[in-house]
Scaffold this motif. Structure first.
Motif, PDB file in Angstrom:
ATOM      1  N   UNK A  46       0.814  -1.207   0.000  1.00 49.14           N
ATOM      2  CA  UNK A  46       0.000   0.000   0.000  1.00 49.14           C
ATOM      3  C   UNK A  46       0.848   1.259   0.000  1.00 49.14           C
ATOM      4  N   UNK A  47       0.439   2.235   0.776  1.00 47.73           N
ATOM      5  CA  UNK A  47       1.141   3.519   0.832  1.00 47.73           C
ATOM      6  C   UNK A  47       2.091   3.568   2.018  1.00 47.73           C
ATOM      7  N   UNK A  48       2.679   2.431   2.384  1.00 49.01           N
ATOM      8  CA  UNK A  48       3.624   2.388   3.494  1.00 49.01           C
ATOM      9  C   UNK A  48       4.874   3.180   3.137  1.00 49.01           C
ATOM     10  N   UNK A  49       5.526   3.776   4.132  1.00 47.55           N
ATOM     11  CA  UNK A  49       6.733   4.576   3.848  1.00 47.55           C
ATOM     12  C   UNK A  49       7.839   3.788   3.165  1.00 47.55           C
ATOM     13  N   UNK A  50       7.916   2.471   3.445  1.00 44.56           N
ATOM     14  CA  UNK A  50       8.995   1.677   2.857  1.00 44.56           C
ATOM     15  C   UNK A  50       8.889   1.616   1.327  1.00 44.56           C
ATOM     16  N   UNK A  51       7.711   1.875   0.781  1.00 41.52           N
ATOM     17  CA  UNK A  51       7.527   1.809  -0.666  1.00 41.52           C
ATOM     18  C   UNK A  51       7.922   3.096  -1.372  1.00 41.52           C
ATOM     19  N   UNK A  52       8.092   4.195  -0.623  1.00 44.74           N
ATOM     20  CA  UNK A  52       8.380   5.492  -1.225  1.00 44.74           C
ATOM     21  C   UNK A  52       7.369   5.820  -2.318  1.00 44.74           C
ATOM     22  N   UNK A  53       6.087   5.748  -1.935  1.00 39.33           N
ATOM     23  CA  UNK A  53       5.035   5.939  -2.925  1.00 39.33           C
ATOM     24  C   UNK A  53       5.038   7.359  -3.479  1.00 39.33           C
ATOM     25  N   UNK A  54       5.482   8.313  -2.661  1.00 34.46           N
ATOM     26  CA  UNK A  54       5.534   9.689  -3.161  1.00 34.46           C
ATOM     27  C   UNK A  54       6.581   9.824  -4.260  1.00 34.46           C
ATOM     28  N   UNK A  55       7.728   9.168  -4.059  1.00 37.18           N
ATOM     29  CA  UNK A  55       8.743   9.201  -5.109  1.00 37.18           C
ATOM     30  C   UNK A  55       8.262   8.553  -6.388  1.00 37.18           C
ATOM     31  N   UNK A  56       7.525   7.427  -6.262  1.00 38.08           N
ATOM     32  CA  UNK A  56       6.972   6.767  -7.443  1.00 38.08           C
ATOM     33  C   UNK A  56       5.930   7.655  -8.122  1.00 38.08           C
ATOM     34  N   UNK A  57       5.100   8.340  -7.319  1.00 34.28           N
ATOM     35  CA  UNK A  57       4.088   9.256  -7.864  1.00 34.28           C
ATOM     36  C   UNK A  57       4.754  10.344  -8.704  1.00 34.28           C
ATOM     37  N   UNK A  58       5.825  10.940  -8.152  1.00 34.81           N
ATOM     38  CA  UNK A  58       6.513  12.028  -8.868  1.00 34.81           C
ATOM     39  C   UNK A  58       7.201  11.497 -10.126  1.00 34.81           C
ATOM     40  N   UNK A  59       7.788  10.300 -10.041  1.00 39.10           N
ATOM     41  CA  UNK A  59       8.475   9.745 -11.206  1.00 39.10           C
ATOM     42  C   UNK A  59       7.488   9.455 -12.334  1.00 39.10           C
ATOM     43  N   UNK A  60       6.309   8.913 -12.000  1.00 42.62           N
ATOM     44  CA  UNK A  60       5.303   8.633 -13.017  1.00 42.62           C
ATOM     45  C   UNK A  60       4.783   9.932 -13.623  1.00 42.62           C
ATOM     46  N   UNK A  61       4.586  10.963 -12.793  1.00 43.56           N
ATOM     47  CA  UNK A  61       4.113  12.255 -13.309  1.00 43.56           C
ATOM     48  C   UNK A  61       5.133  12.877 -14.255  1.00 43.56           C
ATOM     49  N   UNK A  62       6.417  12.803 -13.885  1.00 44.50           N
ATOM     50  CA  UNK A  62       7.457  13.368 -14.749  1.00 44.50           C
ATOM     51  C   UNK A  62       7.562  12.595 -16.055  1.00 44.50           C
ATOM     52  N   UNK A  63       7.474  11.263 -15.989  1.00 46.13           N
ATOM     53  CA  UNK A  63       7.561  10.455 -17.211  1.00 46.13           C
ATOM     54  C   UNK A  63       6.333  10.689 -18.095  1.00 46.13           C
ATOM     55  N   UNK A  64       5.166  10.889 -17.497  1.00 45.55           N
ATOM     56  CA  UNK A  64       3.961  11.171 -18.272  1.00 45.55           C
ATOM     57  C   UNK A  64       4.080  12.505 -19.001  1.00 45.55           C
ATOM     58  N   UNK A  65       4.618  13.502 -18.325  1.00 44.68           N
ATOM     59  CA  UNK A  65       4.783  14.820 -18.962  1.00 44.68           C
ATOM     60  C   UNK A  65       5.781  14.753 -20.110  1.00 44.68           C
ATOM     61  N   UNK A  66       6.875  14.014 -19.912  1.00 42.44           N
ATOM     62  CA  UNK A  66       7.865  13.864 -20.984  1.00 42.44           C
ATOM     63  C   UNK A  66       7.264  13.177 -22.199  1.00 42.44           C
ATOM     64  N   UNK A  67       6.476  12.126 -21.954  1.00 44.60           N
ATOM     65  CA  UNK A  67       5.843  11.404 -23.057  1.00 44.60           C
ATOM     66  C   UNK A  67       4.828  12.295 -23.773  1.00 44.60           C
ATOM     67  N   UNK A  68       4.049  13.074 -23.034  1.00 46.08           N
ATOM     68  CA  UNK A  68       3.053  13.951 -23.651  1.00 46.08           C
ATOM     69  C   UNK A  68       3.723  15.016 -24.513  1.00 46.08           C
ATOM     70  N   UNK A  69       4.813  15.603 -24.019  1.00 44.87           N
ATOM     71  CA  UNK A  69       5.525  16.622 -24.793  1.00 44.87           C
ATOM     72  C   UNK A  69       6.148  16.020 -26.047  1.00 44.87           C
ATOM     73  N   UNK A  70       6.662  14.823 -25.947  1.00 45.93           N
ATOM     74  CA  UNK A  70       7.259  14.181 -27.117  1.00 45.93           C
ATOM     75  C   UNK A  70       6.205  13.899 -28.183  1.00 45.93           C
ATOM     76  N   UNK A  71       5.051  13.384 -27.782  1.00 50.56           N
ATOM     77  CA  UNK A  71       3.977  13.131 -28.743  1.00 50.56           C
ATOM     78  C   UNK A  71       3.487  14.424 -29.375  1.00 50.56           C
ATOM     79  N   UNK A  72       3.419  15.486 -28.581  1.00 47.32           N
ATOM     80  CA  UNK A  72       2.977  16.776 -29.113  1.00 47.32           C
ATOM     81  C   UNK A  72       3.985  17.296 -30.132  1.00 47.32           C
ATOM     82  N   UNK A  73       5.261  17.108 -29.856  1.00 44.92           N
ATOM     83  CA  UNK A  73       6.309  17.579 -30.761  1.00 44.92           C
ATOM     84  C   UNK A  73       6.310  16.794 -32.073  1.00 44.92           C
ATOM     85  N   UNK A  74       6.017  15.486 -31.997  1.00 43.75           N
ATOM     86  CA  UNK A  74       6.000  14.653 -33.201  1.00 43.75           C
ATOM     87  C   UNK A  74       4.641  14.632 -33.888  1.00 43.75           C
TER      88      UNK A  74
END
Length: 607
Positions: free
Chosen positions: A574-602
Motif C-alpha cells: 500500500x502507501x507504506x513509507x517503505x515503498x516510497x510511494x511519493x517518489x513513485x508518484x513524482x516519477x510517473x508524473x514526470x515520465x507522463x509529462x515527458x511522453x506527452x511533450x514528445x507526442x505533441x512535438x511529433x
C-alpha cells in the motif's frame, strides 16, 4: 528378491554385483510377491506377467491378458490422460470403478531407467505401503503387469481402485469451490488449508518427499460436515529422504506453494504454514524466517518453471506442433484443426477474402480480421492478424531480432504460463521468400498470428469513452473505483511476474463479461510490447505506469484520488513509507509529462 542398494554401492566383488543385476532382470516367480497379501496370485499372459488379487482376477484378465479391447467395445473404458510415457484409463465395472495406468517405454532413456530403477508401476505399487504406514490415504493396487523381453522390462501396468466421489484438488479449487456461497467457501478454504498441512506434515515426519508435489496429485472428497478428506496419487515421484531436514522440507513446500501462491491469499498460506509447523515432529525454525525462505524458494522455482513452460511454443510437444509448408512455416496449437492449418499454409491471405470474414482493421502496419475456425473440434471465433511489411529491408532485420508476430506469440505464451489473462495463442505463420542463392534466403516477410476471440468483450477504451459518460454520477463513481482496482491488480501481477508492456493503454485492454460485476475481468491484447525481464527494473515499471496514466487522462469521472487509490492497490504494501510511494508518484508524473511533450512535438495523438 534383490539386495538393498547399499550392497551395490558398498564394497562388494564384481561377481556379486553382476549376479545381483542378473537376478534383478530375471522373470519373477509367483513366490516373489509384490505386496504382502495372502490372496495375490501370479500368471503369465503372452510376454506379460501379472500379479493380481484373486477376487479381481476374472474381472480384469482374459485369455489375452488385460481386457482393454473388451471394455472399449462395451463402452466401459474412458481415456483420462494420454501422453508419450503414460496412458491412464478409467473402467467402470460391476465390482466398482478402477483406474489402469499403462506405462510406455518410448525410448532408450526409459529402458535404461527401468533397468536401474524398476518399472514405474512396481515403484508406485510399493510406495502405497509407505503411505499406509504413516496414515496418508492413497490408492489401493489390485493388479500389476510387467512385459519382459530378454531380461529387459518394457511396458508395465498398474490397476488400482478408484477413490469414490473424489476429484483432483486443483480442479476442486478452480471449478467447484467458486460455485458455492461465500460463507461456505471461506469455511472450506480454512479446513482445506489445515487438512493439506497435516497431510504434508505426515509425509515429512515419515521422511517422504514427493518430487512432483502439486494439487493435481492430491484427490479431495468432501464429507457430510464439509470436512475435506485428502488422498495422494502418482506415487512414482515419492522418495524416501530420512531424516528429513528443514532445507529439504522448505524446497518441497515451495513446489506445493507455487500453485497456491498464484491463487490464494497470504492469510490462507499462513494458516497452512501454522498448521504444518504444529504437526511436524521436529524443532521448528522461526516461523517468519521460514515463511520468507519458502516464498523465496517458491519464486525461484516459479521462474524456472515459467521459463520452461514459456519455451513450449517453440517446437513439437503435446501442446504445439511445427507445420512446414511451401514457402511458409508455422507453429500451431494441437487444438487447431490440421485441415485449417494446411489451408492457411497454402495461402495465408485467403481468410481475408473468405465469405463471413469481418475486417476489423486494415492499416499500413497490420490487417486484423475476425473469422471462424475449428478449435478443439468446435467452430470458434478467432482473431487473424497479419503483420505487414512496411519497408523493403525489414526481412533482413529478422537476422538480429524476432518478427513482431513472433514477439507477440512468445509474449502470449509467457503470459499464459504466468496465469496472466490474455487471449489464447493458436498459430504463428511466417511467409518466406527466396533471395537468390545468397545466405539470406527464406527470410520471413509477412507474418501472421491467430488467437482465440474473447466472447462478450469490449475494449476498455470504448467503454471509458462511450459508456461511462452515459452513467448516472453515483453509478459512474462506483464503476470508476471498480475499474481502478481491477487495473491496479492486473498491472501488479504483470510486474510481480517479471513482465513489462511498454504499450499498455486502454485500447489494448479488454473488459470481459459483465462490466457491472463487482470484480471486472480485464485481459491484455496486442502483446508486441511485452518483454520478460527478471528482475523487472524500476524504470520499466515507471514507463508502464506512465503510459497507462496518459491513456486514462481524459477518462470521465477519474480524479487524482482515483490515481492515489490505484497506486495504493498496485504497491505490495500500500502507501507504506517503505515503498516510497511519493517518489513513485513524482516519477510517473514526470515520465507522463515527458511522453506527452514528445507526442505533441511529433504530432502524435495520445491514446
Amino acid at each position: 528378491m534383490s539386495a538393498p542398494e547399499t550392497t551395490i554401492r558398498g564394497r562388494t566383488s564384481r561377481g556379486e554385483r553382476l549376479g545381483w543385476l542378473f537376478r534383478r532382470t530375471q522373470r519373477l516367480n509367483p513366490s516373489d510377491r509384490l505386496f504382502e497379501h495372502p490372496d495375490w496370485s501370479w500368471e503369465r499372459s503372452g510376454d506379460v506377467g501379472w500379479w493380481v488379487r484373486a477376487d479381481w482376477q476374472r474381472a480384469l484378465l482374459g485369455p489375452r491378458g488385460l481386457r482393454l479391447d473388451e471394455w472399449r467395445r462395451d463402452g466401459r473404458l474412458t481415456v483420462v490422460k494420454t501422453g508419450p510415457h503414460r496412458v491412464v484409463y478409467r473402467v467402470d465395472l460391476p465390482q466398482g470403478a478402477v483406474y489402469v495406468k499403462h506405462y510406455l517405454v518410448p525410448g532408450l532413456r526409459a529402458k535404461v531407467r527401468q533397468w536401474f530403477r524398476r518399472g514405474k508401476g512396481r515403484n508406485e505399487g510399493r510406495r502405497t505401503r509407505h503411505l499406509a504406514e504413516i496414515g496418508v490415504p492413497t490408492i489401493t493396487p489390485i493388479a500389476l503387469g510387467e512385459q519382459r523381453k530378454r531380461m529387459f522390462l518394457f511396458e508395465n501396468y498398474l490397476v488400482t481402485h478408484a477413490i469414490p466421489e473424489s476429484i483432483p484438488l486443483d480442479e476442486f479449487v478452480e471449478r467447484r469451490l467458486p460455485r458455492w456461497p461465500m460463507p461456505r467457501q471461506v469455511r472450506i478454504r480454512h479446513r482445506l488449508a489445515t487438512a493439506l498441512a497435516q497431510l504434508t506434515a505426515r509425509l515429512h515426519n515419515g521422511g517422504l518427499v514427493h518430487q512432483d508435489f502439486h494439487p493435481g496429485n492430491i484427490l479431495v472428497r468432501m464429507e457430510a460436515d464439509d470436512r475435506p478428506s485428502l488422498a495422494m496419487i502418482d506415487l512414482d515421484a515419492l522418495r524416501v529422504s530420512f531424516p528429513l531436514g528443514w532445507p529439504e522440507s522448505e524446497h518441497n513446500l515451495a513446489l506445493l506453494n507455487h500453485y497456491f501462491w498464484l491463487r490464494c491469499n497470504r492469510s490462507d498460506r499462513y494458516r497452512f504454514l501454522r498448521a504444518y509447523l504444529e504437526a511436524r515432529q521436529a524443532a521448528p525454525p522461526r516461523p517468519r524466517t521460514f515463511a520468507r525462505d519458502i516464498e523465496d524458494a517458491t519464486r525461484a522455482w516459479a521462474e524456472r518453471l515459467w521459463s520452461r513452460w514459456g519455451r513450449r511454443c517453440r517446437g513439437n510437444n503435446k501442446y504445439f506442433r511445427i507445420d512446414p509448408g511451401h514457402g511458409c512455416w508455422s507453429v500451431t496449437s494441437r487444438d487447431l484443426d490440421p485441415a485449417d492449418v494446411r489451408a492457411l499454409l497454402a495461402d495465408p491471405d485467403a481468410p481475408f477474402t473468405r465469405p463471413g470474414t469481418v475486417i476489423l482493421k486494415d492499416s499500413r502496419t497490420t490487417t486484423v480480421a475476425e473469422l471462424v475456425m475449428s478449435v478443439h473440434g468446435r467452430p470458434r471465433r478467432v482473431i487473424y492478424k497479419r503483420f505487414n511489411q512496411k519497408e523493403w529491408f525489414e526481412p533482413f532485420l529478422t537476422l538480429f531480432r524476432p518478427t513482431r508476430a513472433w514477439q507477440s506469440w512468445q509474449a502470449g505464451q509467457h503470459m499464459a504460463s504466468r496465469a496472466i489473462p490474455t487471449p489464447r495463442n493458436l498459430a504463428y505463420i511466417a511467409r518466406r521468400r527466396r533471395w537468390g542463392r545468397s545466405l539470406f534466403w527464406y527470410l520471413p516477410h509477412e507474418t501472421y498470428l491467430i488467437t482465440l476471440k474473447e466472447e462478450g468483450a469490449t475494449t476498455l477504451g470504448d467503454y471509458v469513452r462511450r459508456v461511462l459518460p452515459t452513467l448516472e454520477p453515483a453509478a459512474r463513481r462506483v464503476q470508476v473505483r471498480r475499474l481502478t482496482l481491477a487495473l491496479a491488480r492486473l498491472l501488479r501481477i504483470l510486474h510481480e511476474r517479471s513482465l513489462s508492456d511498454r504499450d499498455l493503454k486502454v485500447s489494448n485492454l479488454l473488459l470481459v463479461g459483465d462490466p457491472d460485476d463487482p470484480s471486472p475481468r480485464l485481459t491484455i491484447i496486442d502483446l508486441e510490447g511485452v518483454r520478460l525481464l527478471h528482475p523487472l527494473p524500476q524504470h520499466r515499471r515507471i514507463q508502464n505506469l506512465a503510459r497507462l496514466n496518459l491513456s486514462l487522462a481524459g477518462a470521465t469521472g477519474r480524479t487524482r484520488t482515483d490515481s492515489l487509490r490505484f497506486l495504493r492497490a498496485y504497491l505490495p504494501w500500500g502507501l507504506a513509507p517503505r515503498n516510497d510511494w511519493k517518489g513513485l508518484w513524482r516519477a510517473v508524473a514526470a515520465r507522463s509529462q515527458t511522453k506527452a511533450e514528445r507526442n505533441r512535438r511529433l504530432g502524435r495523438k495520445l491514446s
